[in-house]
Design an enzyme around this catalytic site. Structure first.
Site, PDB file in Angstrom:
ATOM      1  N   GLY A 158       1.429  -1.148  -0.171  1.00 23.81           N
ATOM      2  CA  GLY A 158       0.079  -0.439  -0.132  1.00 23.81           C
ATOM      3  C   GLY A 158       0.818   1.499  -0.713  1.00 23.81           C
ATOM      4  CG  ASP A 159      -0.183   3.998   2.211  1.00 21.83           C
ATOM      5  OD1 ASP A 159      -0.709   4.164   1.546  1.00 21.83           O
ATOM      6  OD2 ASP A 159       0.309   3.828   3.369  1.00 21.83           O
ATOM      7  CE  LYS A 169      -2.768   1.880  -3.296  1.00 22.92           C
ATOM      8  NZ  LYS A 169      -2.035   2.145  -2.735  1.00 22.92           N
ATOM      9  N   GLY A 170      -2.700   7.488  -6.148  1.00 22.59           N
ATOM     10  CA  GLY A 170      -3.852   8.115  -6.500  1.00 22.59           C
ATOM     11  C   GLY A 170      -2.658   9.053  -7.520  1.00 22.59           C
ATOM     12  N   GLY A 182      -5.857   5.793   1.726  1.00 20.87           N
ATOM     13  CA  GLY A 182      -5.529   7.295   1.223  1.00 20.87           C
ATOM     14  C   GLY A 182      -4.901   7.417  -0.199  1.00 20.87           C
ATOM     15  CG  HIS A 183      -5.753   6.464  -2.871  1.00 16.29           C
ATOM     16  ND1 HIS A 183      -6.212   6.151  -4.169  1.00 16.29           N
ATOM     17  CD2 HIS A 183      -4.772   5.426  -2.171  1.00 16.29           C
ATOM     18  CE1 HIS A 183      -6.146   4.578  -3.810  1.00 16.29           C
ATOM     19  NE2 HIS A 183      -5.641   4.691  -2.748  1.00 16.29           N
ATOM     20  NE  ARG A 214     -23.773 -16.407   3.603  1.00 19.01           N
ATOM     21  CZ  ARG A 214     -23.564 -18.433   3.904  1.00 19.01           C
ATOM     22  NH1 ARG A 214     -24.068 -19.291   3.155  1.00 19.01           N
ATOM     23  NH2 ARG A 214     -23.313 -18.530   5.391  1.00 19.01           N
ATOM     24  CD  GLN A 233      -6.957  -0.269   1.412  1.00 22.46           C
ATOM     25  OE1 GLN A 233      -7.703  -1.792   0.175  1.00 22.46           O
ATOM     26  NE2 GLN A 233      -7.189   0.197   1.151  1.00 22.46           N
ATOM     27  CB  THR A 247      -6.986  -4.646   3.758  1.00 28.03           C
ATOM     28  OG1 THR A 247      -8.045  -4.444   3.858  1.00 28.03           O
ATOM     29  CG2 THR A 247      -6.604  -5.002   2.795  1.00 28.03           C
ATOM     30  CB  THR A 289      -5.709   6.280   6.386  1.00 27.36           C
ATOM     31  OG1 THR A 289      -5.746   7.094   4.980  1.00 27.36           O
ATOM     32  CG2 THR A 289      -7.303   6.036   6.510  1.00 27.36           C
ATOM     33  CB  THR A 290      -3.702   6.341  10.465  1.00 27.05           C
ATOM     34  OG1 THR A 290      -2.636   5.669  10.194  1.00 27.05           O
ATOM     35  CG2 THR A 290      -4.738   5.420  10.763  1.00 27.05           C
ATOM     36  NE  ARG A 293      -2.002   3.455  11.610  1.00 31.77           N
ATOM     37  CZ  ARG A 293      -2.405   2.051  10.812  1.00 31.77           C
ATOM     38  NH1 ARG A 293      -2.136   1.242  11.814  1.00 31.77           N
ATOM     39  NH2 ARG A 293      -2.464   2.378  10.113  1.00 31.77           N
ATOM     40  NE  ARG A 343       2.019   5.520   4.626  1.00 24.90           N
ATOM     41  CZ  ARG A 343       2.275   6.696   3.448  1.00 24.90           C
ATOM     42  NH1 ARG A 343       3.100   7.310   2.507  1.00 24.90           N
ATOM     43  NH2 ARG A 343       1.032   7.088   2.452  1.00 24.90           N
TER      44      ARG A 343
HETATM   45  P1  GDP Z   1      -1.267   5.907  -2.350  1.00 28.11           P
HETATM   46  O1  GDP Z   1      -2.071   5.368  -1.193  1.00 28.11           O
HETATM   47  O2  GDP Z   1      -0.111   4.712  -2.701  1.00 28.11           O
HETATM   48  O3  GDP Z   1      -2.106   6.163  -3.269  1.00 28.11           O
HETATM   49  O4  GDP Z   1      -0.333   6.326  -1.663  1.00 28.11           O
HETATM   50  P2  GDP Z   1      -0.157   7.837  -0.634  1.00 28.11           P
HETATM   51  O5  GDP Z   1      -1.020   9.004  -0.575  1.00 28.11           O
HETATM   52  O6  GDP Z   1      -1.028   7.325   0.634  1.00 28.11           O
HETATM   53  O7  GDP Z   1       1.302   8.053  -0.145  1.00 28.11           O
HETATM   54  C1  GDP Z   1       2.437   7.910  -1.298  1.00 28.11           C
HETATM   55  C2  GDP Z   1       2.678   9.435  -0.765  1.00 28.11           C
HETATM   56  O8  GDP Z   1       3.600   9.711  -1.941  1.00 28.11           O
HETATM   57  C3  GDP Z   1       1.947  10.869  -1.309  1.00 28.11           C
HETATM   58  O9  GDP Z   1       2.396  11.642  -0.030  1.00 28.11           O
HETATM   59  C4  GDP Z   1       2.152  10.792  -2.724  1.00 28.11           C
HETATM   60  O10 GDP Z   1       1.673  13.064  -2.957  1.00 28.11           O
HETATM   61  C5  GDP Z   1       3.921  10.709  -2.567  1.00 28.11           C
HETATM   62  N1  GDP Z   1       4.166  10.881  -4.074  1.00 28.11           N
HETATM   63  C6  GDP Z   1       3.779  10.165  -4.943  1.00 28.11           C
HETATM   64  N2  GDP Z   1       4.896   9.509  -5.985  1.00 28.11           N
HETATM   65  C7  GDP Z   1       5.852  10.724  -5.308  1.00 28.11           C
HETATM   66  C8  GDP Z   1       7.566  10.052  -6.326  1.00 28.11           C
HETATM   67  O11 GDP Z   1       7.451  10.428  -7.304  1.00 28.11           O
HETATM   68  N3  GDP Z   1       7.912  11.679  -5.475  1.00 28.11           N
HETATM   69  C9  GDP Z   1       7.221  11.880  -3.759  1.00 28.11           C
HETATM   70  N4  GDP Z   1       8.737  12.261  -3.374  1.00 28.11           N
HETATM   71  N5  GDP Z   1       6.486  11.493  -3.473  1.00 28.11           N
HETATM   72  C10 GDP Z   1       6.149  10.839  -4.210  1.00 28.11           C
HETATM   73  P1  IMO Z   2      -3.658   2.794   0.736  1.00 33.38           P
HETATM   74  O1  IMO Z   2      -4.876   2.745  -0.351  1.00 33.38           O
HETATM   75  C1  IMO Z   2      -1.194   1.185   3.873  1.00 33.38           C
HETATM   76  C2  IMO Z   2      -3.500  -1.808   6.043  1.00 33.38           C
HETATM   77  C3  IMO Z   2      -3.462  -1.725   7.395  1.00 33.38           C
HETATM   78  C4  IMO Z   2      -3.826  -2.670   7.906  1.00 33.38           C
HETATM   79  C5  IMO Z   2      -4.355  -3.029   7.172  1.00 33.38           C
HETATM   80  C6  IMO Z   2      -5.814  -3.922   7.834  1.00 33.38           C
HETATM   81  O2  IMO Z   2      -4.006   3.934   0.692  1.00 33.38           O
HETATM   82  O3  IMO Z   2      -3.097   1.509  -0.237  1.00 33.38           O
HETATM   83  P2  IMO Z   2      -7.766  -2.213   7.525  1.00 33.38           P
HETATM   84  O4  IMO Z   2      -8.184  -0.914   8.001  1.00 33.38           O
HETATM   85  O5  IMO Z   2      -7.714  -2.621   6.059  1.00 33.38           O
HETATM   86  O6  IMO Z   2      -8.621  -3.372   8.311  1.00 33.38           O
HETATM   87  O7  IMO Z   2      -6.487  -2.826   8.056  1.00 33.38           O
HETATM   88  O8  IMO Z   2      -3.925  -2.465   6.418  1.00 33.38           O
HETATM   89  N1  IMO Z   2      -3.525  -1.065   5.231  1.00 33.38           N
HETATM   90  C7  IMO Z   2      -3.252   0.108   4.633  1.00 33.38           C
HETATM   91  N2  IMO Z   2      -1.418   0.097   4.272  1.00 33.38           N
HETATM   92  N3  IMO Z   2      -2.423   1.609   2.574  1.00 33.38           N
HETATM   93  C8  IMO Z   2      -3.839   1.221   3.129  1.00 33.38           C
HETATM   94  O9  IMO Z   2      -4.178   1.855   1.899  1.00 33.38           O
HETATM   95  C9  IMO Z   2      -4.091   0.677   3.864  1.00 33.38           C
HETATM   96  N4  IMO Z   2      -5.564   0.183   3.787  1.00 33.38           N
HETATM   97  C10 IMO Z   2      -4.773  -0.823   5.333  1.00 33.38           C
HETATM   98  O10 IMO Z   2      -2.631  -0.440   8.164  1.00 33.38           O
HETATM   99  O11 IMO Z   2      -1.691  -2.895   8.294  1.00 33.38           O
HETATM  100 MG    MG Z   3      -2.558   5.657   1.412  1.00 38.23          MG
END
Ligand code: GDP
Ligand code: IMO
Ligand code: MG
Length: 424
Positions: free
Chosen positions: A12-13, A16-17, A40-41, A143, A224, A239, A300-301, A303, A305
């Site tokens: 995750g993170d 993707k966003g 959290g995108h 269900r 995720q 998840t 999202t939280t 926390r 990473r």
């Molecule tokens: P997602 O959940 O996959 O959409 O990713 P998140 O938004 O949770 O976390 C990705 C973080 O990295 C965000 O704060 C983005 O703004 C940042 N980000 C994405 N691409 C890049 C990049 O190429 N370089 C840097 N420095 N930050 C990036």
């Molecule tokens: P995006 O879409 C990173 C993690 C939680 C926990 C586990 C289960 O932003 O990449 P849940 O609340 O889904 O039951 O939690 O999954 N988790 C993520 N980690 N990015 C996310 O979403 C996540 N969504 C859930 O931290 O370990």
């Molecule tokens: Mg995220």
């Protein structure tokens, strides 16, 4: 543009966003197919930060239609909060947001149970986001869930909600020593919510099917990541849905045969938030530097990473279980100041080398990563627009990941903004 999935190939993170936002301008529809407000995108537009939880990341591009698919679990409070956020930012969403009538609703009891269940796990917490995701999917598969469609059938809604609240109240009172929830209050609130949601509700599987047949471009947005997948992730530290490509079909209603391209988003290193095994974790100064340079705090939280080196074993596994056709390498700029960069190329377990991502947590937690080292490029790459202009050491690093994965890096992201993307 063919029907394309953009999904997380790690924990995750991955960014993707940002990538969905970049690609969205070439799409007619962006469809979320699983998960809920645990996502959290983050998208930056002209230096302004937007964080989306339920809405597809295409919402920030004018005109694109956004679908919350049947595979999602939808928290109405989070949904309306996000609409408010759009209003505040003057983003026009009229006739652009559609919610599947087959998606499941997250009720307050799902969130409360999620949070209490986590607290009670003491040393075995999963580290969930507390958004009620697990309990809502449990109801779905048991269900007992309430789908969006049921919000509009008074008798069914009343009957099922009363049963569910009685069931959860027992747990709340007897197991967690909490006050019981009042059925009448929740029913009344749900009826109000139903009225507010109604204009957004559609049979989205029909809309996406018709759009596919009409040769519209469809972009499916995963939340995720593959290593958090309920089937293929590091169970039980996962998840409760299928972020992998297989989930895109069941979670949207598009037949698998419609999907032509699967792009896996991978950070140039790797992170994880929450508990669970993480072979390449650098719980030290290197991890701290990655967290600081990459601003690795949950969208999202909030926390921090956990951070570590790129794991090619996990990446190869992700390529396989998703059928990735290419990948997006993100946050490459975060490595700009490192002298040495590492890639884990195999695991050592019990004195033997293994090159497959193991199912057993017992095995995975004992796997020692074996690294190949790469010299850093020690240069700011965040304004580079073409692959040929990247430093040779950066090119070597990208090429090594392409070779380990056996697929091309179609996108290389070098910063948070839309323009900071290199396509090849
Ligand atoms: P997602 O959940 O996959 O959409 O990713 P998140 O938004 O949770 O976390 C990705 C973080 O990295 C965000 O704060 C983005 O703004 C940042 N980000 C994405 N691409 C890049 C990049 O190429 N370089 C840097 N420095 N930050 C990036
Ligand atoms: P995006 O879409 C990173 C993690 C939680 C926990 C586990 C289960 O932003 O990449 P849940 O609340 O889904 O039951 O939690 O999954 N988790 C993520 N980690 N990015 C996310 O979403 C996540 N969504 C859930 O931290 O370990
Ligand atoms: Mg995220």
């Amino acid at each position: 543009m063919p029907v394309k999935i953009i999904l997380g190939a790690q924990w995750g993170d991955e960014g993707k966003g940002k990538l969905v936002d970049v690609v969205a301008s070439e799409s007619d529809y962006v469809i979320r197919y699983q998960g809920g407000a645990n996502a959290g995108h983050t998208v930056y537009i002209s230096g302004k930060k937007y964080v989306l939880h339920l809405l597809p990341s295409g919402i920030l591009t004018p005109g694109i239609k956004c679908i919350l698919g049947n595979g999602m679990v939808i928290d109405p409070d989070a949904f309306f909060e996000e609409l408010e956020f759009l209003d505040k930012n003057e983003i026009d969403y009229k006739n652009r947001i559609f919610i599947s009538d087959r998606a499941h609703i997250i009720f307050p009891y799902h969130k409360i149970i999620d949070q209490h269940s986590e607290k009670s796990l003491n040393n075995h917490k999963i580290g969930t986001t507390g958004r009620g995701i697990g309990p809502a999917y449990v109801d779905k598969f048991n269900r007992k869930g309430i789908r969006v469609a049921e919000l509009f059938s008074d008798d069914i809604l009343k009957l099922r909600l009363e049963k569910n609240i009685n069931y959860f109240n027992k747990i709340l009172v007897e197991q967690y020593f909490q006050q019981p929830l009042k059925f009448e209050d929740i029913l009344e609130k749900t009826k109000i919510i139903a009225k507010q949601l109604e204009p957004f509700v559609v049979d989205s599987s029909k809309i996406v099917f018709d759009a596919w047949k009409a040769k519209k471009s469809l972009l499916l947005e995963g939340a995720q990541g593959s290593l958090l997948d309920i089937d293929f992730g590091t169970y039980p530290y996962v998840t409760s849905s299928n972020p992998i490509s297989g989930g895109a079909s069941s979670g949207s209603g598009l037949p698998p045969t419609a999907i032509e391209e699967v792009v896996g988003v991978m950070k140039a290193y790797i992170t994880r938030v929450g508990e669970g095994p993480f072979p390449t974790e650098e719980n030290n100064k290197i991890g701290e530097k990655l967290r600081e340079e990459g601003n690795e705090f949950g969208a999202t939280t909030g926390r921090p990473r956990r951070c570590g080196w790129f794991d090619a074993i996990a990446a190869q596994y992700s390529v396989r279980i998703n059928g990735l056709t290419s990948f997006a390498l993100t946050k490459l700029d975060v490595l700009d100041t490192f002298d040495e960069i590492k890639i884990c190329t195999s695991y050592e377990y019990n004195g033997k080398s293994i090159d497959n991502f193991p199912a057993s947590l017992h095995v995975l937690t004992q796997c020692k990563p074996i690294y190949k080292s790469f010299p850093g490029w020690k240069e700011n790459i965040s304004e580079i627009k073409n692959i040929i202009d990247l430093p040779q050491n950066t090119k070597n690093y990208i090429l090594a990941i392409e070779n380990y994965c056996g697929i091309p890096a179609k996108y290389i992201s070098v910063g948070v903004n839309r323009r900071q993307i290199i396509r090849q």
